[in-house]
Design a protein around this motif. Sequence first.
Motif, PDB file in Angstrom:
ATOM      1  N   ASN A  16      -6.045  12.770  -6.200  1.00  0.00           N
ATOM      2  CA  ASN A  16      -5.548  11.642  -5.411  1.00  0.00           C
ATOM      3  C   ASN A  16      -4.041  11.478  -5.478  1.00  0.00           C
ATOM      4  O   ASN A  16      -3.518  10.484  -4.994  1.00  0.00           O
ATOM      5  CB  ASN A  16      -6.216  10.342  -5.874  1.00  0.00           C
ATOM      6  N   PHE A  17      -3.329  12.430  -6.108  1.00  0.00           N
ATOM      7  CA  PHE A  17      -1.873  12.315  -6.169  1.00  0.00           C
ATOM      8  C   PHE A  17      -1.156  13.599  -5.789  1.00  0.00           C
ATOM      9  O   PHE A  17      -0.342  13.607  -4.868  1.00  0.00           O
ATOM     10  CB  PHE A  17      -1.411  11.863  -7.567  1.00  0.00           C
ATOM     11  N   PRO A  20      -2.113  14.992  -1.962  1.00  0.00           N
ATOM     12  CA  PRO A  20      -1.675  14.182  -0.827  1.00  0.00           C
ATOM     13  C   PRO A  20      -0.201  13.771  -0.875  1.00  0.00           C
ATOM     14  O   PRO A  20       0.417  13.600   0.180  1.00  0.00           O
ATOM     15  CB  PRO A  20      -2.575  12.950  -0.889  1.00  0.00           C
ATOM     16  N   TYR A  21       0.369  13.606  -2.044  1.00  0.00           N
ATOM     17  CA  TYR A  21       1.746  13.100  -2.118  1.00  0.00           C
ATOM     18  C   TYR A  21       2.750  14.192  -2.483  1.00  0.00           C
ATOM     19  O   TYR A  21       3.681  14.467  -1.726  1.00  0.00           O
ATOM     20  CB  TYR A  21       1.831  11.929  -3.097  1.00  0.00           C
ATOM     21  N   LEU A  22       2.567  14.814  -3.635  1.00  0.00           N
ATOM     22  CA  LEU A  22       3.492  15.857  -4.057  1.00  0.00           C
ATOM     23  C   LEU A  22       3.484  17.031  -3.079  1.00  0.00           C
ATOM     24  O   LEU A  22       4.528  17.621  -2.789  1.00  0.00           O
ATOM     25  CB  LEU A  22       3.157  16.316  -5.475  1.00  0.00           C
ATOM     26  N   ASP A  24       3.032  16.893   0.123  1.00  0.00           N
ATOM     27  CA  ASP A  24       3.814  16.529   1.309  1.00  0.00           C
ATOM     28  C   ASP A  24       5.309  16.508   1.023  1.00  0.00           C
ATOM     29  O   ASP A  24       6.116  16.835   1.892  1.00  0.00           O
ATOM     30  CB  ASP A  24       3.360  15.174   1.850  1.00  0.00           C
ATOM     31  N   VAL A  25       5.684  16.138  -0.186  1.00  0.00           N
ATOM     32  CA  VAL A  25       7.099  16.204  -0.564  1.00  0.00           C
ATOM     33  C   VAL A  25       7.537  17.666  -0.600  1.00  0.00           C
ATOM     34  O   VAL A  25       8.596  18.033  -0.075  1.00  0.00           O
ATOM     35  CB  VAL A  25       7.337  15.522  -1.936  1.00  0.00           C
ATOM     36  N   ASP A  86      -1.196   9.607   8.703  1.00  0.00           N
ATOM     37  CA  ASP A  86      -1.063   8.676   7.577  1.00  0.00           C
ATOM     38  C   ASP A  86       0.412   8.329   7.399  1.00  0.00           C
ATOM     39  O   ASP A  86       1.266   9.209   7.288  1.00  0.00           O
ATOM     40  CB  ASP A  86      -1.610   9.316   6.301  1.00  0.00           C
ATOM     41  N   LYS A  88       1.746   7.193   4.833  1.00  0.00           N
ATOM     42  CA  LYS A  88       2.197   7.648   3.511  1.00  0.00           C
ATOM     43  C   LYS A  88       2.734   9.077   3.575  1.00  0.00           C
ATOM     44  O   LYS A  88       3.638   9.428   2.817  1.00  0.00           O
ATOM     45  CB  LYS A  88       1.066   7.535   2.494  1.00  0.00           C
ATOM     46  N   ASP A  89       2.184   9.891   4.474  1.00  0.00           N
ATOM     47  CA  ASP A  89       2.710  11.248   4.643  1.00  0.00           C
ATOM     48  C   ASP A  89       4.163  11.191   5.113  1.00  0.00           C
ATOM     49  O   ASP A  89       5.009  11.942   4.623  1.00  0.00           O
ATOM     50  CB  ASP A  89       1.876  12.032   5.666  1.00  0.00           C
ATOM     51  N   CYS A  92       6.318  10.397   2.243  1.00  0.00           N
ATOM     52  CA  CYS A  92       6.492  11.574   1.384  1.00  0.00           C
ATOM     53  C   CYS A  92       7.470  12.570   1.994  1.00  0.00           C
ATOM     54  O   CYS A  92       8.299  13.152   1.282  1.00  0.00           O
ATOM     55  CB  CYS A  92       5.151  12.245   1.109  1.00  0.00           C
ATOM     56  N   TYR A  93       7.394  12.782   3.303  1.00  0.00           N
ATOM     57  CA  TYR A  93       8.366  13.661   3.967  1.00  0.00           C
ATOM     58  C   TYR A  93       9.769  13.093   3.795  1.00  0.00           C
ATOM     59  O   TYR A  93      10.727  13.845   3.581  1.00  0.00           O
ATOM     60  CB  TYR A  93       8.056  13.801   5.454  1.00  0.00           C
TER      61      TYR A  93
END
Length: 111
Positions: A16-17, A20-22, A24-25, A86, A88-89, A92-93
């Motif tokens: 969940n981290f 989806p987050y790292l 996208d970064v 999303d 949140k994406d 993250c970008y």
Amino acid sequence: MLLFVEVLIALFIHDNFVRPYLGDVLVVIVLYTAIRIIIPVKYALLPLYLFIFAVGVEVLQYFKLVQVLGLQNNSFFRIILGSTFDWKDILCYGVGCAILGVYEWRVRYRR
């Protein structure tokens, strides 16, 4: 190396981290390095252009481009184009592009 890490995240990490987050970064950083390999000249606005591109891809996900093109059963295109919008994406970008912007600034003004 970054591309390898990104592929490993896409294939094997289902949390969940990180994915989806790292992930996208890192994807904008991978794109940045790929562009810099082809075009080694420093462009201060390259992180901004990458952010606009990434947001454009995310907008295409909002309009369900994969389904419109009939590619929802093709896992390659679902991964490349994405299938879920999303906010949140986009954040993250933005974080990834901000990291790249700081890097560009430091390299440019270090001299």
